[in-house]
Design a protein around this motif. Structure first.
Motif, PDB file in Angstrom:
ATOM      1  N   VAL A 166       1.033  -1.189   0.063  1.00 31.98           N
ATOM      2  CA  VAL A 166      -0.085  -0.055  -0.035  1.00 31.98           C
ATOM      3  C   VAL A 166       0.865   1.135  -0.217  1.00 31.98           C
ATOM      4  CG1 VAL A 166      -1.917   1.192   1.177  1.00 31.98           C
ATOM      5  CG2 VAL A 166      -1.810  -1.099   1.272  1.00 31.98           C
ATOM      6  N   ASP A 167       0.669   2.208  -1.080  1.00 36.49           N
ATOM      7  CA  ASP A 167       1.550   3.405  -1.068  1.00 36.49           C
ATOM      8  C   ASP A 167       0.769   4.579  -1.888  1.00 36.49           C
ATOM      9  OD1 ASP A 167       4.675   3.760  -0.702  1.00 36.49           O
ATOM     10  OD2 ASP A 167       3.907   5.199  -2.291  1.00 36.49           O
ATOM     11  N   PRO A 168       1.050   5.766  -1.566  1.00 36.27           N
ATOM     12  CA  PRO A 168       0.100   6.770  -2.397  1.00 36.27           C
ATOM     13  C   PRO A 168       0.897   7.010  -3.504  1.00 36.27           C
ATOM     14  CG  PRO A 168       1.373   7.799  -0.485  1.00 36.27           C
ATOM     15  CD  PRO A 168       1.589   6.028  -0.230  1.00 36.27           C
ATOM     16  N   SER A 169       2.115   6.477  -3.688  1.00 41.57           N
ATOM     17  CA  SER A 169       2.698   6.895  -4.835  1.00 41.57           C
ATOM     18  C   SER A 169       2.364   5.909  -6.181  1.00 41.57           C
ATOM     19  CB  SER A 169       4.264   7.057  -4.846  1.00 41.57           C
ATOM     20  OG  SER A 169       4.843   7.270  -5.975  1.00 41.57           O
ATOM     21  N   ALA A 170       1.850   6.371  -7.374  1.00 43.01           N
ATOM     22  CA  ALA A 170       1.870   5.661  -8.436  1.00 43.01           C
ATOM     23  C   ALA A 170       2.981   4.994  -9.046  1.00 43.01           C
ATOM     24  CB  ALA A 170       0.922   6.350  -9.581  1.00 43.01           C
ATOM     25  N   LYS A 171       4.139   5.681  -8.955  1.00 44.45           N
ATOM     26  CA  LYS A 171       5.304   5.055  -9.551  1.00 44.45           C
ATOM     27  C   LYS A 171       5.906   3.829  -8.527  1.00 44.45           C
ATOM     28  CE  LYS A 171       7.101   9.099 -11.801  1.00 44.45           C
ATOM     29  NZ  LYS A 171       8.232  10.309 -11.702  1.00 44.45           N
ATOM     30  N   VAL A 172       5.523   4.022  -7.193  1.00 46.40           N
ATOM     31  CA  VAL A 172       6.157   3.181  -6.516  1.00 46.40           C
ATOM     32  C   VAL A 172       5.033   1.751  -6.538  1.00 46.40           C
ATOM     33  CG1 VAL A 172       6.187   2.403  -3.837  1.00 46.40           C
ATOM     34  CG2 VAL A 172       7.057   4.583  -4.472  1.00 46.40           C
ATOM     35  N   ILE A 173       4.032   2.006  -6.660  1.00 43.71           N
ATOM     36  CA  ILE A 173       2.902   0.617  -7.010  1.00 43.71           C
ATOM     37  C   ILE A 173       3.662   0.067  -8.327  1.00 43.71           C
ATOM     38  CG2 ILE A 173       0.538   0.115  -7.319  1.00 43.71           C
ATOM     39  CD1 ILE A 173       1.275   0.775  -4.482  1.00 43.71           C
ATOM     40  N   GLU A 174       3.735   1.165  -9.254  1.00 42.21           N
ATOM     41  CA  GLU A 174       4.297   0.246 -10.592  1.00 42.21           C
ATOM     42  C   GLU A 174       5.520  -0.537 -10.435  1.00 42.21           C
ATOM     43  OE1 GLU A 174       4.583   3.294 -13.431  1.00 42.21           O
ATOM     44  OE2 GLU A 174       2.239   3.581 -13.719  1.00 42.21           O
ATOM     45  N   ALA A 175       6.397   0.026  -9.495  1.00 38.95           N
ATOM     46  CA  ALA A 175       7.539  -0.819  -9.293  1.00 38.95           C
ATOM     47  C   ALA A 175       7.294  -1.914  -8.499  1.00 38.95           C
ATOM     48  CB  ALA A 175       8.411   0.165  -8.512  1.00 38.95           C
ATOM     49  N   ALA A 176       6.285  -1.752  -7.557  1.00 42.70           N
ATOM     50  CA  ALA A 176       6.127  -3.153  -6.646  1.00 42.70           C
ATOM     51  C   ALA A 176       5.379  -4.240  -7.883  1.00 42.70           C
ATOM     52  CB  ALA A 176       5.201  -2.699  -5.709  1.00 42.70           C
ATOM     53  N   ASN A 177       4.386  -3.699  -8.843  1.00 47.36           N
ATOM     54  CA  ASN A 177       3.919  -4.471  -9.447  1.00 47.36           C
ATOM     55  C   ASN A 177       5.043  -5.215 -10.494  1.00 47.36           C
ATOM     56  OD1 ASN A 177       0.924  -2.366 -10.197  1.00 47.36           O
ATOM     57  ND2 ASN A 177       1.446  -4.177  -8.770  1.00 47.36           N
ATOM     58  N   ALA A 178       5.892  -4.570 -10.927  1.00 55.61           N
ATOM     59  CA  ALA A 178       6.900  -4.899 -11.791  1.00 55.61           C
ATOM     60  C   ALA A 178       7.809  -6.025 -11.078  1.00 55.61           C
ATOM     61  CB  ALA A 178       7.962  -4.048 -12.130  1.00 55.61           C
ATOM     62  N   GLU A 179       7.775  -6.143  -9.888  1.00 52.49           N
ATOM     63  CA  GLU A 179       8.608  -6.965  -8.972  1.00 52.49           C
ATOM     64  C   GLU A 179       7.629  -8.283  -8.624  1.00 52.49           C
ATOM     65  OE1 GLU A 179      10.423  -5.350  -5.816  1.00 52.49           O
ATOM     66  OE2 GLU A 179      11.204  -3.701  -6.437  1.00 52.49           O
ATOM     67  N   GLY A 180       6.216  -8.306  -8.998  1.00 52.03           N
ATOM     68  CA  GLY A 180       5.346  -9.442  -8.871  1.00 52.03           C
ATOM     69  C   GLY A 180       4.344  -9.057  -7.618  1.00 52.03           C
ATOM     70  N   PHE A 181       4.296  -7.910  -7.120  1.00 49.27           N
ATOM     71  CA  PHE A 181       3.533  -7.771  -5.963  1.00 49.27           C
ATOM     72  C   PHE A 181       2.174  -7.088  -6.128  1.00 49.27           C
ATOM     73  CE2 PHE A 181       7.881  -7.458  -4.144  1.00 49.27           C
ATOM     74  CZ  PHE A 181       7.965  -8.642  -3.180  1.00 49.27           C
ATOM     75  N   VAL A 182       1.274  -7.457  -5.402  1.00 49.74           N
ATOM     76  CA  VAL A 182       0.009  -6.745  -5.638  1.00 49.74           C
ATOM     77  C   VAL A 182       0.016  -5.349  -4.887  1.00 49.74           C
ATOM     78  CG1 VAL A 182      -2.462  -6.722  -5.116  1.00 49.74           C
ATOM     79  CG2 VAL A 182      -1.580  -8.910  -5.711  1.00 49.74           C
ATOM     80  N   GLY A 183      -0.661  -4.348  -5.606  1.00 47.00           N
ATOM     81  CA  GLY A 183      -0.244  -3.092  -5.042  1.00 47.00           C
ATOM     82  C   GLY A 183      -1.652  -2.311  -4.917  1.00 47.00           C
ATOM     83  N   VAL A 184      -1.974  -1.449  -3.777  1.00 44.01           N
ATOM     84  CA  VAL A 184      -2.927  -0.758  -3.702  1.00 44.01           C
ATOM     85  C   VAL A 184      -2.606   0.784  -3.693  1.00 44.01           C
ATOM     86  CG1 VAL A 184      -4.887  -0.136  -2.088  1.00 44.01           C
ATOM     87  CG2 VAL A 184      -4.247  -2.607  -2.412  1.00 44.01           C
ATOM     88  N   LEU A 185      -3.037   1.581  -4.691  1.00 38.93           N
ATOM     89  CA  LEU A 185      -2.644   2.948  -4.590  1.00 38.93           C
ATOM     90  C   LEU A 185      -3.512   3.597  -3.804  1.00 38.93           C
ATOM     91  CD1 LEU A 185      -0.932   5.322  -5.891  1.00 38.93           C
ATOM     92  CD2 LEU A 185      -2.581   5.096  -7.847  1.00 38.93           C
ATOM     93  N   GLY A 186      -3.096   4.499  -2.716  1.00 38.77           N
ATOM     94  CA  GLY A 186      -4.003   5.324  -2.008  1.00 38.77           C
ATOM     95  C   GLY A 186      -3.473   5.506  -0.604  1.00 38.77           C
ATOM     96  N   ASP A 187      -4.392   6.509   0.139  1.00 39.64           N
ATOM     97  CA  ASP A 187      -3.770   6.934   1.417  1.00 39.64           C
ATOM     98  C   ASP A 187      -4.343   5.839   2.407  1.00 39.64           C
ATOM     99  OD1 ASP A 187      -3.318   8.481   3.747  1.00 39.64           O
ATOM    100  OD2 ASP A 187      -4.876   9.840   3.380  1.00 39.64           O
ATOM    101  N   ALA A 188      -3.065   5.257   3.104  1.00 40.15           N
ATOM    102  CA  ALA A 188      -3.297   4.288   4.112  1.00 40.15           C
ATOM    103  C   ALA A 188      -4.018   4.659   5.177  1.00 40.15           C
ATOM    104  CB  ALA A 188      -2.032   3.464   4.407  1.00 40.15           C
ATOM    105  N   THR A 189      -4.148   5.956   5.543  1.00 41.39           N
ATOM    106  CA  THR A 189      -4.977   6.347   6.747  1.00 41.39           C
ATOM    107  C   THR A 189      -6.283   6.442   6.502  1.00 41.39           C
ATOM    108  OG1 THR A 189      -4.989   8.680   5.828  1.00 41.39           O
ATOM    109  CG2 THR A 189      -3.037   8.124   7.391  1.00 41.39           C
ATOM    110  N   ARG A 190      -6.886   6.030   5.621  1.00 42.60           N
ATOM    111  CA  ARG A 190      -8.326   5.758   4.938  1.00 42.60           C
ATOM    112  C   ARG A 190      -8.697   4.477   5.097  1.00 42.60           C
ATOM    113  NH1 ARG A 190      -9.239   8.754  -0.481  1.00 42.60           N
ATOM    114  NH2 ARG A 190     -11.378   7.662  -0.204  1.00 42.60           N
ATOM    115  N   SER A 191      -9.634   3.998   5.849  1.00 46.19           N
ATOM    116  CA  SER A 191     -10.153   2.572   6.119  1.00 46.19           C
ATOM    117  C   SER A 191     -10.464   1.985   4.546  1.00 46.19           C
ATOM    118  CB  SER A 191     -11.412   2.509   6.847  1.00 46.19           C
ATOM    119  OG  SER A 191     -12.402   3.094   6.492  1.00 46.19           O
ATOM    120  N   ASP A 192     -11.273   2.852   3.705  1.00 46.82           N
ATOM    121  CA  ASP A 192     -11.326   2.196   2.487  1.00 46.82           C
ATOM    122  C   ASP A 192     -10.157   1.720   1.678  1.00 46.82           C
ATOM    123  OD1 ASP A 192     -10.687   4.931   2.167  1.00 46.82           O
ATOM    124  OD2 ASP A 192     -11.807   4.831   0.070  1.00 46.82           O
ATOM    125  N   VAL A 193      -9.194   2.363   1.882  1.00 45.14           N
ATOM    126  CA  VAL A 193      -7.832   1.869   1.062  1.00 45.14           C
ATOM    127  C   VAL A 193      -7.526   0.707   1.754  1.00 45.14           C
ATOM    128  CG1 VAL A 193      -5.529   2.474   0.585  1.00 45.14           C
ATOM    129  CG2 VAL A 193      -7.350   4.126   0.344  1.00 45.14           C
TER     130      VAL A 193
END
Length: 355
Positions: A166-193
């Motif tokens: 979970v990270d608010p940066s789209a670039k970080v999530i894209e990098a995590a996806n490239a490494e094979g991880f599922v990513g959630v883009l958003g503000d982790a202080t919010r319960s819906d995220v």
């Protein structure tokens, strides 16, 4: 500060590791080029044999008429104002123009179908991922701390499929996806995220945000959603550690103080600093692990175990190896021990980092 401000602007999304190399716009562009090539080929065929066609308006087929005929023919409109009347022109229409018309329709319709199919496939993958995800690990923040935590967990045998970033940066999530991880883009202080990360079903949560106040809010939200998960959080300032524990964190690591202590230890004894750094790097040299007491060790003293035990966890009490209460060992105890790392140990269940 810019990243912190972006946390309130991004839209929460789940991003599974992508299997398609080309971007959607690039795929559409390729099909558009193919369609234009088909159109150009048809125009060329008609114009070369323009004497075999008849135009009801002026009895002459020029280049513009060839373009017009190719367009209405490939689109299956067929107004009938320009028609092939010679045997050669009609044979060419049967053997070349008609297959090109079919190919043209396949390209256009196929693009739409592929977009719809891709959306359906992604929705199916997402639903399947949600249904199968259980007892996983959620890492909030995939910067230096988050990546280091992930590397340590991977050394214990944790699979990438059991990790959600979970990270608010789209670039970080894209990098995590490239490494094979599922990513959630958003503000982790919010319960819906966090709910999108299926945090309510997680077994352990690592909070490695850039700011201490964000870590507190994420910890409060995470503990509210999941009462039983093990939560480990990192803070920069030691004075914020008690606040993290009050918010629901089971363990709090002070990154600045820990680095400072390691620096001080290395100054006093470079060798001791090297040993400490080796201990916190899983999978090489010496490893610090937590494991349960086996039946053969029940009733024995701490010093009679095969491993070098440094502490005994009994209930909520952490006993030192030299504490008289630590021996004899009980079946419900857990041992904090130093072991020699080896390739055979990697991926075995005897190396749980949490709980």
């Amino acid at each position: 500060m810019a990243r912190h401000a972006d946390e309130h602007l991004v839209t929460s999304r789940i991003r599974l590791p992508r299997r398609i190399i080309d971007r959607p716009l690039r795929q559409v562009g390729k099909r558009l080029v193919m369609a234009m090539l088909v159109l150009a080929s048809t125009v060329f065929i008609v114009y070369v044999d323009n004497t075999g066609y008849h135009d009801n308006s002026d009895d002459h087929v020029d280049f513009l008429d060839a373009v017009y005929y190719a367009t209405v023919t490939l689109s299956t409109t067929g107004y009938g104002d320009i028609v092939p009347y010679s045997d050669t022109a009609r044979l060419i229409n049967v053997l070349l123009v008609t297959p090109l018309r079919v190919l043209f329709l396949i390209i256009l319709v196929g693009t739409t179908l592929e977009v719809l199919t891709e959306r359906t496939r992604e929705e199916w993958r997402l639903n399947r991922w949600r249904a199968q995800l259980r007892e996983h690990t959620v890492i909030v923040g995939f910067g230096t701390k988050g990546r280091s935590a992930m590397q340590t967990l991977a050394a214990t045998g944790l699979k990438k499929e059991q990790v959600v970033i979970v990270d608010p940066s789209a670039k970080v999530i894209e990098a995590a996806n490239a490494e094979g991880f599922v990513g959630v883009l958003g503000d982790a202080t919010r319960s819906d995220v966090l709910l999108r990360a299926e945090l309510q079903k997680a077994r352990q949560i690592v909070i490695a945000t850039q700011r201490d106040d964000t870590a507190v809010l994420v910890t409060l939200t995470a503990r509210q959603l999941n009462r039983g998960a093990k939560i480990v959080a990192a803070v920069r300032e030691e004075e914020n550690a008690p606040l993290l524990r009050q918010s629901g964190a089971d363990a709090v690591i002070t990154s600045a103080s820990a680095a400072g202590r390691l620096l001080g230890l290395s100054v006093l004894s470079p060798t001791a600093g090297t040993v400490m750094e080796d201990l916190i790097q899983q999978g090489s040299g010496l490893d610090l692990i937590e494991r349960p007491v086996i039946k053969a060790e029940v009733g024995r003293s701490v010093r009679e175990t095969d491993d070098l035990v440094v502490s005994v966890l009994r209930g909520h009490r952490l006993l030192g190896y030299d504490d008289p209460a630590a021996s004899p060992l009980q079946l419900t105890d857990r041992l904090i021990a130093i072991v020699r790392a080896s390739p055979e140990d990697e991926g075995t269940p005897a190396r749980p980092t949490f709980g």
